[in-house]
Scaffold this motif. Structure first.
Motif, mmCIF file in Angstrom:
data_model
loop_
_atom_site.group_PDB
_atom_site.id
_atom_site.type_symbol
_atom_site.label_atom_id
_atom_site.label_comp_id
_atom_site.label_asym_id
_atom_site.label_seq_id
_atom_site.Cartn_x
_atom_site.Cartn_y
_atom_site.Cartn_z
ATOM 1 N N GLU A 70 0.830 -1.199 0.000
ATOM 2 C CA GLU A 70 0.000 0.000 0.000
ATOM 3 C C GLU A 70 0.872 1.260 0.000
ATOM 4 N N GLU A 71 1.954 1.205 0.759
ATOM 5 C CA GLU A 71 2.870 2.362 0.814
ATOM 6 C C GLU A 71 3.415 2.700 -0.567
ATOM 7 N N ARG A 72 3.541 1.683 -1.404
ATOM 8 C CA ARG A 72 4.056 1.920 -2.757
ATOM 9 C C ARG A 72 2.931 2.063 -3.781
ATOM 10 N N GLY A 73 1.699 2.073 -3.310
ATOM 11 C CA GLY A 73 0.562 2.165 -4.229
ATOM 12 C C GLY A 73 0.356 0.888 -5.025
ATOM 13 N N LEU A 74 0.827 -0.242 -4.465
ATOM 14 C CA LEU A 74 0.778 -1.499 -5.229
ATOM 15 C C LEU A 74 -0.074 -2.581 -4.574
ATOM 16 N N ALA A 75 -0.886 -2.206 -3.595
ATOM 17 C CA ALA A 75 -1.693 -3.232 -2.928
ATOM 18 C C ALA A 75 -2.745 -3.802 -3.885
ATOM 19 N N TRP A 76 -3.135 -2.996 -4.878
ATOM 20 C CA TRP A 76 -4.121 -3.443 -5.864
ATOM 21 C C TRP A 76 -3.534 -3.279 -7.250
ATOM 22 N N ARG A 84 -10.225 -4.281 -10.375
ATOM 23 C CA ARG A 84 -8.933 -4.301 -9.717
ATOM 24 C C ARG A 84 -8.842 -5.565 -8.889
ATOM 25 N N THR A 90 -5.412 -6.654 1.969
ATOM 26 C CA THR A 90 -5.276 -5.691 3.067
ATOM 27 C C THR A 90 -6.477 -5.791 4.004
ATOM 28 N N THR A 226 3.546 -0.963 -12.054
ATOM 29 C CA THR A 226 4.654 -0.639 -11.147
ATOM 30 C C THR A 226 5.128 0.800 -11.286
ATOM 31 N N GLY A 227 4.769 1.450 -12.397
ATOM 32 C CA GLY A 227 5.269 2.801 -12.609
ATOM 33 C C GLY A 227 6.677 2.841 -13.180
#
Ligand code: MCN
Ligand code: CUN
Length: 783
Positions: A70-76, A84, A90, A226-227
């Motif tokens: 989640e901290e990396r915006g990757l939980a979903w 999604r 989480t 992943t960006g």
């Protein structure tokens, strides 16, 4: 070999020697291993996750949870169908086996051991297991992560003309109707899914070795998820041990492996085991269908009405073309000339693993084809007409092509009655019916089942077909090197279909060179042109066409170079395989090898022709290709035990021009075995708590050599008018067409006992229950 025809597969030289390189064979210096902690519950709230003890394990290098992601915006992560999916859970777990935590360790054993050290508190919730109750008012809402979501509804989708269909039903003499379940099955490739992710913090480059049917699509999706910039990502799909649709999606652990590599600074391998593959990766089918077929009393079929409830599991991950949430299910009229049709599909969430396309299905044509073929047999029974005869009365005739079906698709070519007649002649239909009559008198149950199918394979055109916005067109790049040897680069990815052979044959056919002189490169995004990959039997229809056009461009360029070399006008040159020569003076000419040499040499090239000998194409198909076939299955059923024995199986397929008939036959053999598997034994069942009951090959039965008869194949060749080689796809035909033949055969055998329909799989228990008049609901272990 210098063109089309039977030849051994080039890739088998390494496979039969055990020299293939699969993802699990990839070993990088300093590589770490990983394991996924999965939910034991089908539906539960996560109240806490404690990873302290796992982190303290001496060989563990990282433990990831949903909170870390989640901290990396990757939980979903986004899915292929605009939903999604949780990468690591989480809030809640929504199916048994869902990913909860990810451990990276120095070896696979330590990673597994450390899973037991993670402490997760779950608060169990009622699961929704039966799709038929998923929309009831009092059931839990599975996707409460979606804002404002108050039910388990995903989509409603319809095709065809409802009022025209209703009118025809009102005027019909006869209507047959049947509820049928096409149960949840799994593609079960021999090689399970996996990745090795290697992120280089210095260059910013990410290399991912993946079991992937679509490496370019995966690279783009990984970039979006992943960006990481797309040009810094390289996806390599090495040898793939079967895909069958299972290796189309990106799975959560792929993303975890990428993050694991970023966190640890080392390459991370993740390879799932058999149970993980069966229980959590893309399943197939799970369609609850109601079909109605209207006819005149003389057996002229008029209209078809279909209602479907589609169980998509906990996340909508089905890989359908964006505009068609139910895929091509609406090619539902099959091979018959119906005046109208209407189908409506409702998708629902349940607490089961997500997926929803896979297993040689051609985007849901498997279900559509099964439905109409069962209805045709039911109508034959109702009218007292032989099922072959009823099909002859309604099949499209060759004069009707190109034919626009009731839901708007244009079928390209075929000769359906001829295919059915060939199948009947091959099986000896009249004698078989006589044998059946004789044996019925002795209480022996021989069954003869026919199915006729039309497939729609080779998606695009890209205007109509895209997946998450990427149009379905594919590239091919062909280059002849100075010594005349050719390298072909393609975007599609073989998983056992033999592309290294057949694509070399396409080049050999166009250029008149030997297949040994053509190397096919695929499965590496840094070295191949963009394209959407291999599924929907689209490689030959799309990438095969791209290869053909690219080779024709090479041939044309060679003509211009030859004209400079021979100092003649290009129009005075004549092509014979492998050579341009002066018209009327065949001795004066240049072989492709000589031309390739000249293209890299000092010949003065004509204006506008640059050096080197190459050609490329991005092929956007004008239409799908429509292969078809007539199948006949002969079974013997023991009414005492319910055991079904498949005695014979005749398959007549027409996939247009065959590039390599041996490979085509291999594809058909495999698909027929799939069909027998689904019809008689394969089933992903669940209990009322949502426990998956198909987690091993002891529970999820796949057919082996003893379950299948010697195949009896025959062929027709009706070229596709719009494909440059006249070829149509074949990869999924037999899987799509065969289950109905088997089920029709068993129902035919049991007709004297008053059995009308039973759902797949027709296990001994299901057959026995059907004979007792108590149909078995096998997909759910309830009663
Ligand atoms: N071929 C041919 N002549 C034709 C049509 C096809 O010689 N007229 C050859 C092709 O060149 C290719 C093979 O037959 O070598 C299959 O071609 P095609 O029909 O284009 O299908 P794809 O190559 O796109 O394969 C995909 C298809 C799908 S979607 C599933 S699912 C499936 C199938 O292939 N998965 C398979 N067959 C499989 N076979 C194996 N061994 N493993 C899988 O995972
Ligand atoms: Cu639907 S299974 Mo194949 O298209 O990969």
């Amino acid at each position: 070999m210098t063109g089309f025809g039977r030849m051994p597969r080039k890739e088998d030289a390494r496979f039969v020697r055990g020299r293939g390189t699969f993802v699990d064979d990839v070993r990088l210096p300093g590589m770490l291993h990983s394991a996924v902690l999965r939910s034991p519950y089908a539906h539960a709230r996560i109240t806490s996750i404690d990873t302290t003890a796992a982190e303290a394990h001496p060989k563990v290098r990282a433990v990831l949870t949903g909170a870390d992601l989640e901290e990396r915006g990757l939980a979903w992560m986004p899915t292929l169908s605009h939903d999604r999916q949780a990468v690591l859970a989480t809030d809640k777990v929504r199916y048994q086996g869902q990913e909860v935590a990810f451990v990276v360790a120095e070896d696979r054993y330590s990673a597994r051991d450390a899973l037991a050290l993670i402490d997760v508190d779950y608060e169990p919730l009622d699961p929704v297991v039966d799709a038929r109750t998923a929309l009831d008012a009092d059931v839990p809402v599975i996707r409460d992560d979606l804002e404002g979501k108050r039910d388990n509804h995903i989509f409603d989708w319809e095709a065809g003309d409802a009022s025209a269909t209703d009118l025809l039903f009102e005027s019909a003499d006869v209507v047959v109707a049947q509820d049928m379940l096409y149960p949840r099955v799994h593609p079960a490739p021999l090689e399970t899914c996996g990745v090795v992710a290697d992120h280089d913090a210095v260059t910013g480059k990410l290399t991912v070795w993946a079991t992937s049917q679509a490496p370019h699509a995966h690279r783009t999706l990984l970039a979006l998820v992943t960006g990481i910039a797309e040009h810094r990502i390289r996806v390599i799909s090495p040898d793939v041990g079967g895909g069958f649709g299972n290796k189309v999606p990106i799975y959560p652990a792929y993303v975890c492996a990428v993050v694991g590599s970023m966190v640890t600074g080392a390459p991370v391998k993740w390879v799932e085991d058999r149970s993980e593959n069966l229980m959590t990766t893309a399943f197939a089918r799970d369609y609850h269908m109601r079909g109605e077929l209207a006819s005149t009393s003389d057996g002229t079929m008029l209209a078809l009405r279909v209602r479907v409830l589609a169980d998509h599991g906990a996340f909508n991950c089905t890989a359908q073309p964006s505009k068609y949430p139910a895929g091509f299910f609406h090619v539902v009229t099959g091979s018959y000339d119906l005046r109208a049709a209407y189908c409506a599909v409702t998708g629902v969430f349940t607490n089961k693993a997500p997926g929803g396309v896979a297993y040689a299905c051609s985007f849901r044509i498997a279900e559509a084809s099964f439905l109409i073929e069962r209805l045709v047999d039911l109508l034959a029974g109702e009218l007292g007409v032989d099922p072959a005869e009823l099909r002859f009365r309604n099949l499209l005739t060759s004069e009707q092509f190109p034919y626009v079906c009731a839901t708007g698709w244009e079928y390209d070519s075929g000769d359906y009655p001829k295919a059915l007649q060939l199948a009947l002649d091959t099986v000896g239909y009249t004698e078989l019916r006589a044998e059946q009559e004789r044996r019925r008198a002795d209480d022996e149950y021989l069954g003869i089942g026919i199915s006729f199918f039309t497939e729609a394979v080779g998606a695009g055109p890209r205007k109509h077909m895209d997946i998450v916005g990427f149009g379905m067109a594919d590239g091919a790049e062909l280059r002849l090197h100075p010594t005349g040897k050719a390298v072909l680069r393609i975007s599609v990815q073989t998983q056992g279909q033999g592309h290294e052979t057949t694509f070399a044959q396409i080049v050999a056919h166009e250029l008149g060179i030997h297949t040994d002189d053509v190397e096919v490169v695929h499965g590496d995004t840094d070295n191949t042109p963009f394209g959407l990959g291999t599924y929907g039997s689209r490689s030959t229809p799309v990438s095969g066409a791209a290869t053909s056009v690219a080779a024709q461009r090479v041939r044309e360029k060679a003509r211009l170079i030859a004209s400079a070399l021979l100092e003649v006008d290009p129009d005075d040159l004549e092509w014979t395989p492998g050579r341009w020569s002066v018209r009327g003076a065949p001795d004066s000419g240049a072989s492709l090898k000589e031309i390739a040499r000249a293209a890299h040499g000092d010949v003065d090239l004509p204006d506008g022709v640059d050096g080197h000998l190459d050609g490329s194409c991005v092929y956007n198909p004008p239409n799908l290709t429509f292969p078809y076939g007539a199948y006949i299955c002969v079974v013997e059923v023991d009414p005492g035990t319910g055991q079904v024995k498949v005695r014979r199986f005749v398959a007549v397929d027409d996939c247009g021009v065959r590039i390599n008939p041996s490979i085509v036959e291999g594809q058909i053999h495999g698909g027929l075995a799939d069909g027998i598997g689904m019809a008689l034994m394969e089933l992903m069942a669940f209990d009322t708590d949502g426990n998956c009951l198909g987690g091993s090959f002891m529970d999820y039965l796949v057919p082996t050599a003893v379950d299948v008869p010697p195949w009896e194949l025959a062929e027709l060749v009706t070229p596709s008018p719009h494909h440059p080689l006249g070829a149509k796809g074949i990869g999924e035909c037999a899987t799509v067409g065969s289950p109905a033949a088997v089920v029709n055969a068993v129902m035919d055998a049991l007709a004297p006992l008053g059995v009308r329909h039973a759902d797949m799989p027709l296990t001994p228990a299901a057959v026995w229950c059907a004979i007792q008049g108590r149909p078995l609901r096998a997909d759910l272990a309830i009663e």
